[in-house]
Design a protein around this motif. Structure first.
Motif, mmCIF file in Angstrom:
data_model
loop_
_atom_site.group_PDB
_atom_site.id
_atom_site.type_symbol
_atom_site.label_atom_id
_atom_site.label_comp_id
_atom_site.label_asym_id
_atom_site.label_seq_id
_atom_site.Cartn_x
_atom_site.Cartn_y
_atom_site.Cartn_z
ATOM 1 N N VAL A 1 0.829 -1.208 0.000
ATOM 2 C CA VAL A 1 0.000 0.000 0.000
ATOM 3 C C VAL A 1 0.865 1.261 0.000
ATOM 4 O O VAL A 1 0.518 2.255 -0.632
ATOM 5 C CB VAL A 1 -0.961 -0.005 1.208
ATOM 6 N N ASP A 2 2.015 1.233 0.674
ATOM 7 C CA ASP A 2 2.864 2.423 0.770
ATOM 8 C C ASP A 2 3.429 2.859 -0.579
ATOM 9 O O ASP A 2 3.902 3.984 -0.709
ATOM 10 C CB ASP A 2 3.995 2.190 1.766
ATOM 11 N N ILE A 3 3.386 2.003 -1.585
ATOM 12 C CA ILE A 3 3.822 2.383 -2.923
ATOM 13 C C ILE A 3 2.855 3.408 -3.521
ATOM 14 O O ILE A 3 3.245 4.270 -4.295
ATOM 15 C CB ILE A 3 3.895 1.135 -3.840
ATOM 16 N N TYR A 4 1.597 3.326 -3.128
ATOM 17 C CA TYR A 4 0.542 4.134 -3.734
ATOM 18 C C TYR A 4 0.097 5.322 -2.895
ATOM 19 O O TYR A 4 -0.770 6.072 -3.312
ATOM 20 C CB TYR A 4 -0.670 3.246 -4.041
ATOM 21 N N ARG A 5 0.668 5.506 -1.717
ATOM 22 C CA ARG A 5 0.275 6.642 -0.873
ATOM 23 C C ARG A 5 1.457 7.125 -0.049
ATOM 24 O O ARG A 5 2.436 6.410 0.147
ATOM 25 C CB ARG A 5 -0.851 6.262 0.065
ATOM 26 N N VAL A 6 1.334 8.396 0.423
ATOM 27 C CA VAL A 6 2.348 8.976 1.294
ATOM 28 C C VAL A 6 1.635 9.490 2.530
ATOM 29 O O VAL A 6 0.623 10.182 2.429
ATOM 30 C CB VAL A 6 3.077 10.149 0.592
ATOM 31 N N ASP A 7 2.162 9.134 3.690
ATOM 32 C CA ASP A 7 1.591 9.599 4.948
ATOM 33 C C ASP A 7 2.267 10.920 5.307
ATOM 34 O O ASP A 7 3.461 10.953 5.581
ATOM 35 C CB ASP A 7 1.817 8.562 6.043
ATOM 36 N N THR A 8 1.502 12.017 5.287
ATOM 37 C CA THR A 8 2.051 13.340 5.580
ATOM 38 C C THR A 8 1.546 13.861 6.922
ATOM 39 O O THR A 8 1.466 15.069 7.131
ATOM 40 C CB THR A 8 1.687 14.336 4.458
ATOM 41 N N THR A 9 1.206 12.968 7.825
ATOM 42 C CA THR A 9 0.697 13.346 9.140
ATOM 43 C C THR A 9 1.797 14.037 9.937
ATOM 44 O O THR A 9 2.899 13.499 10.056
ATOM 45 C CB THR A 9 0.219 12.105 9.906
ATOM 46 N N PRO A 10 1.515 15.229 10.484
ATOM 47 C CA PRO A 10 2.540 15.915 11.289
ATOM 48 C C PRO A 10 2.891 15.118 12.547
ATOM 49 O O PRO A 10 2.049 14.434 13.118
ATOM 50 C CB PRO A 10 1.871 17.237 11.675
ATOM 51 N N LYS A 11 4.140 15.209 12.979
ATOM 52 C CA LYS A 11 4.598 14.483 14.161
ATOM 53 C C LYS A 11 3.873 14.949 15.419
ATOM 54 O O LYS A 11 3.734 14.195 16.372
ATOM 55 C CB LYS A 11 6.105 14.643 14.334
ATOM 56 N N GLU A 12 3.396 16.207 15.422
ATOM 57 C CA GLU A 12 2.692 16.733 16.597
ATOM 58 C C GLU A 12 1.440 15.901 16.896
ATOM 59 O O GLU A 12 1.054 15.748 18.050
ATOM 60 C CB GLU A 12 2.277 18.196 16.387
ATOM 61 N N ASN A 13 0.801 15.385 15.846
ATOM 62 C CA ASN A 13 -0.406 14.576 16.049
ATOM 63 C C ASN A 13 -0.086 13.297 16.819
ATOM 64 O O ASN A 13 -0.844 12.875 17.682
ATOM 65 C CB ASN A 13 -1.054 14.229 14.714
ATOM 66 N N PHE A 14 1.044 12.677 16.505
ATOM 67 C CA PHE A 14 1.429 11.454 17.202
ATOM 68 C C PHE A 14 1.867 11.760 18.642
ATOM 69 O O PHE A 14 1.618 10.976 19.549
ATOM 70 C CB PHE A 14 2.536 10.717 16.446
ATOM 71 N N GLU A 15 2.516 12.913 18.836
ATOM 72 C CA GLU A 15 2.911 13.310 20.185
ATOM 73 C C GLU A 15 1.668 13.562 21.041
ATOM 74 O O GLU A 15 1.634 13.219 22.216
ATOM 75 C CB GLU A 15 3.787 14.564 20.130
ATOM 76 N N HIS A 16 0.646 14.148 20.425
ATOM 77 C CA HIS A 16 -0.625 14.383 21.124
ATOM 78 C C HIS A 16 -1.247 13.054 21.550
ATOM 79 O O HIS A 16 -1.777 12.927 22.652
ATOM 80 C CB HIS A 16 -1.577 15.152 20.208
ATOM 81 N N LEU A 17 -1.143 12.040 20.696
ATOM 82 C CA LEU A 17 -1.674 10.717 21.014
ATOM 83 C C LEU A 17 -0.942 10.113 22.210
ATOM 84 O O LEU A 17 -1.571 9.504 23.077
ATOM 85 C CB LEU A 17 -1.558 9.801 19.793
ATOM 86 N N GLU A 18 0.374 10.291 22.265
ATOM 87 C CA GLU A 18 1.145 9.778 23.399
ATOM 88 C C GLU A 18 0.709 10.456 24.695
ATOM 89 O O GLU A 18 0.581 9.808 25.733
ATOM 90 C CB GLU A 18 2.646 9.992 23.171
ATOM 91 N N LEU A 19 0.480 11.763 24.651
ATOM 92 C CA LEU A 19 0.020 12.477 25.838
ATOM 93 C C LEU A 19 -1.344 11.981 26.285
ATOM 94 O O LEU A 19 -1.611 11.886 27.482
ATOM 95 C CB LEU A 19 -0.030 13.983 25.563
ATOM 96 N N LEU A 20 -2.214 11.652 25.338
ATOM 97 C CA LEU A 20 -3.528 11.119 25.688
ATOM 98 C C LEU A 20 -3.403 9.779 26.403
ATOM 99 O O LEU A 20 -4.144 9.500 27.345
ATOM 100 C CB LEU A 20 -4.390 10.959 24.438
ATOM 101 N N LYS A 21 -2.459 8.955 25.975
ATOM 102 C CA LYS A 21 -2.261 7.655 26.628
ATOM 103 C C LYS A 21 -1.847 7.842 28.088
ATOM 104 O O LYS A 21 -2.323 7.149 28.973
ATOM 105 C CB LYS A 21 -1.189 6.842 25.889
ATOM 106 N N PHE A 22 -0.942 8.803 28.332
ATOM 107 C CA PHE A 22 -0.501 9.055 29.701
ATOM 108 C C PHE A 22 -1.630 9.602 30.554
ATOM 109 O O PHE A 22 -1.771 9.255 31.716
ATOM 110 C CB PHE A 22 0.682 10.016 29.724
ATOM 111 N N SER A 23 -2.466 10.457 29.981
ATOM 112 C CA SER A 23 -3.551 11.046 30.766
ATOM 113 C C SER A 23 -4.605 9.999 31.108
ATOM 114 O O SER A 23 -5.229 10.071 32.160
ATOM 115 C CB SER A 23 -4.178 12.219 30.027
#
Length: 113
Positions: free
Chosen positions: A56-78
Motif C-alpha cells: 500500500v505504501d507504494i501508492y500513498r504517502v503519509d504526511t501526518t505531522p509528528k505533533e499529532n502522534f505526540e498528542h496521542l502519546e500524551l492522551l495515553k498518559f492522561s
C-alpha cells in the motif's frame, strides 16, 4: 468500518466531507480521523487491482505531522492517571490482577502445607 467513518464525517478528501461511494484519484489529499488523531494521506497512484498491506505504501504517502502522534502519546498518559488507584470499582484489568494475585497466594499456601 470505512463506510461508518464516512457517514460520521471522519473522512475528508481535499477538505470536503465525502460519501462512502466517492471515487479516489491520484493526487487526492485524504484526512482520516481515527483514535483522536487526524492522519493526512496523499494518493500517489491507484493500483490496477487489489494489493496486499505491504504494498500500500507504494501508492500513498503519509504526511501526518509528528505533533499529532505526540498528542496521542500524551492522551495515553492522561488515561492512565484518570482514575486513581483504590478509587471506585475495580476495572476489568484490576479484577484480573487481583484474581491472579489470589491464585498465586493460594498455590503458595497449599505447597507450604
Amino acid at each position: 468500518m470505512a463506510t461508518t467513518a464516512c457517514k460520521k464525517g471522519h473522512v475528508k478528501i481535499n477538505g470536503a466531507t465525502v460519501k462512502p461511494s466517492r471515487d479516489v484519484y491520484a493526487t487526492d489529499k485524504i484526512e482520516v480521523r481515527k483514535d483522536q488523531i487526524t492522519r493526512h494521506l496523499t494518493v500517489l497512484d491507484i493500483p490496477p487491482s487489489r494489493v496486499g498491506a505491504k504494498l500500500v505504501d507504494i501508492y500513498r504517502v503519509d504526511t501526518t505531522p509528528k505533533e499529532n502522534f505526540e498528542h496521542l502519546e500524551l492522551l495515553k498518559f492522561s488515561k492512565d492517571h484518570y482514575r486513581k488507584k483504590g478509587m471506585g470499582r475495580p476495572t476489568k484489568k484490576d479484577r484480573r490482577e487481583i484474581d491472579e494475585y489470589l491464585d498465586d497466594n493460594l498455590d503458595d499456601d497449599e505447597s507450604n502445607s
